[in-house]
Design a protein around this motif. Sequence first.
Motif, mmCIF file in Angstrom:
data_model
loop_
_atom_site.group_PDB
_atom_site.id
_atom_site.type_symbol
_atom_site.label_atom_id
_atom_site.label_comp_id
_atom_site.label_asym_id
_atom_site.label_seq_id
_atom_site.Cartn_x
_atom_site.Cartn_y
_atom_site.Cartn_z
ATOM 1 N N PRO A 170 0.806 -1.227 0.000
ATOM 2 C CA PRO A 170 0.000 0.000 0.000
ATOM 3 C C PRO A 170 0.837 1.275 0.000
ATOM 4 N N ASP A 171 2.112 1.175 0.370
ATOM 5 C CA ASP A 171 2.996 2.346 0.379
ATOM 6 C C ASP A 171 3.810 2.479 -0.902
ATOM 7 N N ASP A 172 3.626 1.558 -1.843
ATOM 8 C CA ASP A 172 4.374 1.609 -3.101
ATOM 9 C C ASP A 172 3.631 2.516 -4.082
ATOM 10 N N ASP A 173 3.765 3.819 -3.869
ATOM 11 C CA ASP A 173 3.028 4.776 -4.689
ATOM 12 C C ASP A 173 3.398 4.681 -6.163
ATOM 13 N N GLU A 174 4.649 4.360 -6.458
ATOM 14 C CA GLU A 174 5.074 4.263 -7.854
ATOM 15 C C GLU A 174 4.275 3.199 -8.599
ATOM 16 N N LEU A 175 4.155 2.024 -8.002
ATOM 17 C CA LEU A 175 3.441 0.935 -8.665
ATOM 18 C C LEU A 175 1.931 1.170 -8.649
ATOM 19 N N LEU A 176 1.436 1.778 -7.595
ATOM 20 C CA LEU A 176 0.003 2.108 -7.550
ATOM 21 C C LEU A 176 -0.344 3.140 -8.622
ATOM 22 N N ASP A 177 0.587 4.063 -8.893
ATOM 23 C CA ASP A 177 0.382 5.032 -9.968
ATOM 24 C C ASP A 177 0.239 4.322 -11.315
ATOM 25 N N ARG A 178 1.100 3.324 -11.524
ATOM 26 C CA ARG A 178 1.061 2.598 -12.799
ATOM 27 C C ARG A 178 -0.249 1.804 -12.924
ATOM 28 N N ALA A 179 -0.716 1.237 -11.824
ATOM 29 C CA ALA A 179 -1.981 0.499 -11.833
ATOM 30 C C ALA A 179 -3.144 1.437 -12.138
ATOM 31 N N CYS A 180 -3.101 2.616 -11.561
ATOM 32 C CA CYS A 180 -4.124 3.620 -11.827
ATOM 33 C C CYS A 180 -4.100 4.010 -13.303
ATOM 34 N N ASP A 181 -2.896 4.165 -13.861
ATOM 35 C CA ASP A 181 -2.765 4.529 -15.274
ATOM 36 C C ASP A 181 -3.451 3.502 -16.177
ATOM 37 N N LEU A 182 -3.312 2.216 -15.839
ATOM 38 C CA LEU A 182 -3.940 1.192 -16.672
ATOM 39 C C LEU A 182 -5.461 1.317 -16.624
ATOM 40 N N GLY A 183 -5.999 1.556 -15.433
ATOM 41 C CA GLY A 183 -7.441 1.758 -15.323
ATOM 42 C C GLY A 183 -7.901 2.969 -16.123
ATOM 43 N N LEU A 237 -8.398 11.374 -27.584
ATOM 44 C CA LEU A 237 -8.741 10.524 -26.441
ATOM 45 C C LEU A 237 -7.905 9.238 -26.457
ATOM 46 N N VAL A 238 -7.806 8.610 -27.622
ATOM 47 C CA VAL A 238 -7.057 7.362 -27.743
ATOM 48 C C VAL A 238 -5.562 7.601 -27.521
ATOM 49 N N ALA A 239 -5.047 8.739 -27.973
ATOM 50 C CA ALA A 239 -3.637 9.063 -27.745
ATOM 51 C C ALA A 239 -3.341 9.195 -26.247
ATOM 52 N N LEU A 240 -4.259 9.817 -25.509
ATOM 53 C CA LEU A 240 -4.095 9.921 -24.058
ATOM 54 C C LEU A 240 -4.119 8.533 -23.416
ATOM 55 N N ALA A 241 -5.000 7.663 -23.922
ATOM 56 C CA ALA A 241 -5.074 6.298 -23.404
ATOM 57 C C ALA A 241 -3.756 5.561 -23.650
ATOM 58 N N GLU A 242 -3.159 5.762 -24.806
ATOM 59 C CA GLU A 242 -1.909 5.067 -25.130
ATOM 60 C C GLU A 242 -0.765 5.535 -24.240
ATOM 61 N N GLU A 243 -0.768 6.800 -23.853
ATOM 62 C CA GLU A 243 0.253 7.286 -22.920
ATOM 63 C C GLU A 243 0.132 6.572 -21.576
ATOM 64 N N GLN A 317 8.725 11.006 -19.960
ATOM 65 C CA GLN A 317 7.888 11.773 -19.032
ATOM 66 C C GLN A 317 6.648 10.962 -18.708
ATOM 67 N N TRP A 318 6.368 10.818 -17.419
ATOM 68 C CA TRP A 318 5.179 10.080 -17.021
ATOM 69 C C TRP A 318 3.937 10.873 -17.397
ATOM 70 N N PRO A 319 2.828 10.183 -17.651
ATOM 71 C CA PRO A 319 1.599 10.877 -18.062
ATOM 72 C C PRO A 319 1.158 11.904 -17.024
ATOM 73 N N GLN A 320 0.596 12.966 -17.520
ATOM 74 C CA GLN A 320 0.073 14.028 -16.669
ATOM 75 C C GLN A 320 -1.416 14.229 -16.949
ATOM 76 N N PRO A 321 -2.182 14.552 -15.913
ATOM 77 C CA PRO A 321 -1.786 14.731 -14.525
ATOM 78 C C PRO A 321 -1.499 13.397 -13.835
#
Length: 350
Positions: A170-183, A237-243, A317-321
């Motif tokens: 639960p403290d691994d914010d880096e990996l949780l960020d990546r999981a959120c990105d997939l969703g 929209l699809v380009a943002l999804a691909e990022e 660069q990681w996706p923003q926001p």
Amino acid sequence: MLAPSRILRPTPRQIGGGRERDDLVAEAHRAIRKGSKSFAAASRIFDRDTREKAWLLYAWCRRCDDIADGQDSGFTLRPGTDGHERITGIRVLTARALEGQPTAEPAFDAFGQVALEAGLKAEMAADVIEGFALDLAGWRPRSEMDLWRYCYHVAGAVGVMMARVMGVDPDDDELLDRACDLGLAFQLGNIARDISEDAAGDRCYLPMEWLAEADIPPGEHMKPAFRPQLVALVAKLVALAEEREASARFGAASLSFRQRWAVLAAANIYGAIGRKVRARGAKAWDRRVRIGKLAKLRHVLTALFEALRSPGEPPAQWPQPARGQILLAVRMAGPIAPMPMTPLPDEDST
């Protein structure tokens, strides 16, 4: 006469609503096979423990969605009670499940089970439920940040839950960020695919600012005259999804092999939806975009080889926001209504 409160015993916690775990898993498996063949296919790759937890979580998400939309496994059913009653029911049943109380709803009892096993918290559930509340309130995104907020509620927060199901700290914010990105990537693809269906239901998830910049009047984005502008917006929209998808793919390298394979398979299948919509151009909504069985199999096999390879270099660069920025916007916006947390029955129970 009522019994004196001092002699009554508190209701004991009954994780899973007192149901057998195997029964909950079997019911959840039926739900995912009926409601999402894509998720069902990807989930089979997981080890048994992760797979069963994923099914339990899916069952709750599916049932909440069905209650909110008056559907059965994502298919049209009939209008039910008003929106306020529906969302209140979802919140109350979820709260009971988290408290270890029976709900008389297998999907909610399943959530109580997986919440205990994976360490899912009430605030995680509240974030997901808020997405249903936004829909029931007829909410529409005004800005791009509003779009990210919505996608976080309905999919990014589920991605974070799935990361916990897979054992991510639960403290691994880096990996949780990546999981959120997939969703987030999944939801953007769904929005691109379902624009026509959403419009028929008087919903639109393209930000009003995007529509205004494209000179598309409110509520008229599906009219043939505006199809070229709509195609351009969906490509964006699809380009943002691909990022977001690229970010999630790199994060998957930190998972165990089977988990990595399953995540990449899901990314391949759902990423293909958005890319197929984009490739169809103006004809994208003549009929619903689907990924056939053979195509899904190819995506799963491709994911196998991807899981065996090095993930390569991280994005420049990681996706923003970032997830933290979206969460800040979520907290500032606040919920439409607070999630009730009823206390466990105690000596005052009658």
